[in-house]
Design a protein around this motif. Structure first.
Motif, PDB file in Angstrom:
ATOM      1  N   SER A  75       1.308  -1.036  -0.392  1.00 24.54           N
ATOM      2  CA  SER A  75       0.184   0.222   0.336  1.00 24.54           C
ATOM      3  C   SER A  75       0.853   1.243   0.119  1.00 24.54           C
ATOM      4  O   SER A  75       1.745   1.515   0.984  1.00 24.54           O
ATOM      5  CB  SER A  75      -0.348  -0.359   1.445  1.00 24.54           C
ATOM      6  OG  SER A  75      -0.125  -0.510   2.214  1.00 24.54           O
TER       7      SER A  75
ATOM      8  N   ALA B 292      -9.109  -4.042   3.223  1.00 24.06           N
ATOM      9  CA  ALA B 292      -8.202  -2.908   2.591  1.00 24.06           C
ATOM     10  C   ALA B 292      -6.906  -3.433   2.614  1.00 24.06           C
ATOM     11  O   ALA B 292      -6.566  -3.009   3.095  1.00 24.06           O
ATOM     12  CB  ALA B 292      -8.468  -2.529   1.319  1.00 24.06           C
TER      13      ALA B 292
ATOM     14  N   ASN C 232      -4.965 -12.130  -7.621  1.00 23.25           N
ATOM     15  CA  ASN C 232      -5.399 -11.323  -6.167  1.00 23.25           C
ATOM     16  C   ASN C 232      -4.801 -11.675  -4.551  1.00 23.25           C
ATOM     17  O   ASN C 232      -4.051 -10.381  -3.904  1.00 23.25           O
ATOM     18  CB  ASN C 232      -6.594 -11.325  -5.005  1.00 23.25           C
ATOM     19  CG  ASN C 232      -7.813 -10.025  -6.584  1.00 23.25           C
ATOM     20  OD1 ASN C 232      -7.243  -9.708  -6.889  1.00 23.25           O
ATOM     21  ND2 ASN C 232      -8.750 -10.959  -7.139  1.00 23.25           N
TER      22      ASN C 232
ATOM     23  N   GLN D 178      -4.246  -9.006  -2.631  1.00 21.38           N
ATOM     24  CA  GLN D 178      -5.522  -8.322  -2.773  1.00 21.38           C
ATOM     25  C   GLN D 178      -5.918  -9.235  -1.768  1.00 21.38           C
ATOM     26  O   GLN D 178      -7.284  -9.879  -2.166  1.00 21.38           O
ATOM     27  CB  GLN D 178      -5.839  -7.858  -4.066  1.00 21.38           C
ATOM     28  CG  GLN D 178      -4.919  -6.685  -4.656  1.00 21.38           C
ATOM     29  CD  GLN D 178      -4.846  -5.846  -3.515  1.00 21.38           C
ATOM     30  OE1 GLN D 178      -5.825  -5.022  -3.479  1.00 21.38           O
ATOM     31  NE2 GLN D 178      -3.533  -4.724  -2.985  1.00 21.38           N
TER      32      GLN D 178
END
Length: 705
Positions: free
Chosen positions: A394, A562, A623, A628
RNA sequence: GCGCGAUUAGCUCAGUUGGUAGAGCAACUCAUUUACACUGAGAAGGUCGGGGGUUCAAGUCCCUCAUCGCGCACCA
């Protein structure tokens, strides 16, 4: 068909979890060496995938944040292992120097004891035993989460190899000119009697009285009258018109706390003309900013407050008073009597640094300590981020990291506590300034050398964790597994831990210690409040798992989370995934009732349901690869429940041909594979009813193509 | 003061490179013993914080304001 009895009841996690973990763990397959030997075809020539797990402090029990931490990396690890990587997830424990000592001090306090005055070795031994006992509890709890860690490589920060290596690093850094001993302002906690690094302090807003005092023609502002005994310099900005008649180094005499005092005017550009009267006195021993001014102009520095936070000789009759409370009052009284108070603002809001453990205001003190020169090291770490050798999952943490690396402060690594790795430095004539010292693990020739009683900042050792756990650069493990792939840890460690690992990794090996950095958020309560004992809103992962099952808890922590964001955790959410786990259980029941192993042969891969599944699986793989996991777990949930159960199964139920049964069975086994990293317990349990594990192996090592 | 986030359905949150909004929970209607009631089917619910801009097209990119949260630093 021969449906096992257990499927006639809802899924019961208690009957399953410990047995499954034991089965997986006893297989030895968490250890990459065993993995290669057992399945050479799949693993012998494959790549390694390594994550060094953040060592939970060996001083307490697991909280929901740990459960998130373990789950996130375990999903990636299990996925990679199924894909055919030699996966090493290396666990460990951190002695957590200062943190543990604080915990232990509280325990001593409760028993009416104190560490001060205790024999060093006795205290160390006591904390050691306490830590080891807790470490075992923590390890058991991590296992309950399902961590597929290689426990044979479990490392403790006080293991000989780590201690020795950490001391070697100190010696090497000293030789390379990256470590110096210097008298510098330190963050001193007068409760814990130790200095702290800049990241071990936190800020607290206080409302104090802001005084303006009269010194000769000057009015000076301060919120800390109790430090003013030794003040003899008035500092103003060189461009300040109000004081232009005064030249640099002009002197004058004026009435002050202890009587007439000689003051010297100093001109320095760091003064803010807008603040207060634009004139101030300085207290270099007890203020970092003042220290810099004093150093620049070569001014005297006098200690006013001792290490217990009490006024010293210079305070005359006020000697021995607690500086910040009674001391302050008395000084103000004296100045009031002398008529030297110009004004008092009782609603002055300011932010002061406090000890991050006890919130005692930090009293800056000048002390001889070991410091790491950070500038060149931080530059290396900045480069690694800017050129992409390390990748932040992130972005927001990349920015924070880079900001910090662009503005490094020298790092105080001396701690005045016994719990930790002792610094390999030796002194003669301890207690005097400019003492002679020797750096090395062994005592130098001659009788009058004594070892530095200080220990390293705990982050000095845990900063070397990826290198240390792999045995430093000369070991076989290091060659195989370094650099590692993933560093996944809490966002609160963006300063304390992550940059330091990058720095040490680069410094010691020339290579970054890990490629991907996943900083997860904090687990909050259902209302988005921080969990804390005092609020009584703490959800214990172990209690939740006892009631709803660990697979349900793992899902609840992952879905909707997230990367990097804080996540609220509610009992309702865990319940929801308990239902999901049960759904899977009931699907297994149906499939087992209607199919058997004779249907495990070839299936028609062009079947529409299988085609559809392939897309879902690709999506999930993609993902997971990009961390993710909230998206991957969501797809899994949607597919299993609302596609496989609601559509595929319902359709096939109406038309139970052999071909359809084969599709049903094939797809369900595939579901077990893709669900396994997320929900290892229930999937592994069901798997053993679909295949002969002796022949086909645990679900843990099935192929995820 | 500087920096970083957030603001999307009643609640908690997703929404990867721009292509006219999704999930879970809650609430609503129906089904009633089904592999599963820890269930199924269905419907409802949002001018994506305000304003402006770029674009054929903006929840998504840019600017700005507001509110909330967090971090860092400091002013004596």
């Amino acid at each position: 068909m021969n449906l096992p009895e257990k499927y006639k009841k809802p899924y019961n996690s208690k009957d399953v979890e410990s047995i499954v973990y034991e089965k997986e763990s006893n297989s030895g397959l968490f250890n990459p060496d065993v993995l290669i030997n057992t399945f050479p075809k799949k693993y012998a020539d494959s790549k390694t995938w390594t994550t060094i797990t953040p060592p939970p402090n060996a001083n307490g029990r697991l909280h929901a944040g740990h459960a998130l931490d373990v789950t996130l990396k375990d999903i990636s690890g299990r996925y990679k292992r199924m894909q055919g990587y030699q996966v090493l997830m290396l666990p460990g424990s951190d002695h957590a120097g200062f943190e543990t000592q604080v915990v232990y001090e509280k325990k001593l306090e409760k028993e009416g004891r104190s560490r001060f005055g205790m024999d060093r070795e006795k205290l160390y031994k006591e904390i050691y035993d306490f830590t080891i006992a807790n470490k075992d509890t923590v390890t058991d709890e991590i296992k309950r989460i399902g961590a597929s860690y290689d426990w044979s490589r479990d490392t403790f920060t006080l293991d000989d190899k780590v201690v020795s290596g950490v001391q070697n690093t100190f010696i090497k850094m000293y030789e390379d000119g990256l470590i110096y001993r210097g008298k510098r302002d330190c963050n001193w906690c007068s409760k814990h009697q130790t200095s702290l690094s800049d990241v071990e302090t936190t800020n607290k807003e206080l409302v104090d009285t802001f005084y303006t005092f009269k010194i000769g023609e000057f009015n000076i502002g301060t919120s800390r009258p109790e430090t003013k005994f030794g003040d003899k310099y008035i500092v103003v900005h060189p461009d300040d018109k109000r004081y232009e008649k005064w030249l640099d180094n002009d002197t004058f005499e004026a009435e002050w706390i202890s009587g007439p005092t000689k003051f010297t005017v100093i001109k320095d550009e760091s003064i803010d003309m807008e603040f207060g009267t634009g004139a101030m006195t300085i207290t270099p021993w007890h203020s970092g900013v003042d220290f810099l001014i004093a150093k620049k102009h070569g001014l005297d520095m006098v200690q006013v407050i001792d290490e217990q936070g009490k006024l010293m000789d210079i305070a005359g009759e006020l000697k021995g008073l607690k500086a910040i409370t009674v001391g302050r009052q008395k000084v103000v009284e004296i100045l009031r009597e002398k008529g030297l108070i110009v004004s008092e603002d009782t609603a002055y809001k300011h932010v002061v640094p406090v000890c991050y453990k006890c919130e005692t205001p930090i009293e800056p003190q000048l002390k001889d300590q070991w410091f790491v020169k950070m500038e060149s090291l931080a530059e290396m770490a900045l480069q690694a981020s800017q050129d992409g050798r390390i990748n932040f999952v992130s972005e927001q943490y990349k920015k924070v990291y880079e900001y910090w690396m662009k503005n490094p402060l020298d790092w105080n690594i001396s701690r005045q506590i016994v719990w930790g790795i002792q610094i390999p430095a030796w002194f003669k004539n301890k207690g005097e300034d400019n003492q002679e010292f020797h750096i090395g693990k062994t005592k130098p020739e001659g009788d009058d050398w004594i070892q530095d009683s200080d220990t390293f900042d705990t982050w000095f050792s845990s900063g070397q964790w990826p290198v240390a756990t792999l045995g430093f650069s000369d070991s076989e493990d290091f060659k195989r597994f370094y650099p590692t792939q993933l560093m996944e840890t809490g966002r609160d460690l963006i300063f304390k831990w992550v940059p330091r690992m990058v720095i040490f990794g680069l410094y010691l090996t020339g290579e970054v210690p890990f490629k991907d950095i996943y900083m997860h958020g904090m687990v909050l309560d259902a209302k988005g409040q921080k969990m804390s004992k005092s609020k009584g809103n703490v959800l214990s992962p172990i209690d939740l798992a006892d009631e709803y099952g660990m697979d349900a808890l793992r899902m609840a922590l992952i879905v909707g989370n997230a990367p990097g964001n804080d996540i609220p955790l509610s009992v309702d959410k865990v319940k929801a995934y308990k239902k999901f786990v049960n759904k899977l259980w009931n699907i297994a029941r149906f499939v087992l009732e209607n199919t058997d192993e004779s249907m495990d042969g070839e299936v028609d891969l062009t079947n529409k349901h299988i085609e559809n599944f392939k897309n879902i699986k690709n999506d999930i793989s993609k993902n997971i690869e990009s961390y993710q996991l909230h998206l991957a777990s969501e797809s899994l949930y949607q597919y299993v429940w609302h596609e496989y159960a609601d559509v595929v199964l319902e359709e096939i139920k109406k038309d139970l041909t052999d071909e359809n049964k084969k599709v049903l069975r094939y797809l369900f086994k595939q579901i077990l594979i893709i669900a396994h990293p997320f929900m290892p317990f229930v999937t592994e349990e069901i798997w053993s009813d679909f295949v002969d594990v002796e022949v086909n192996g645990l679900l843990l090592v099935q192929d995820w193509e």
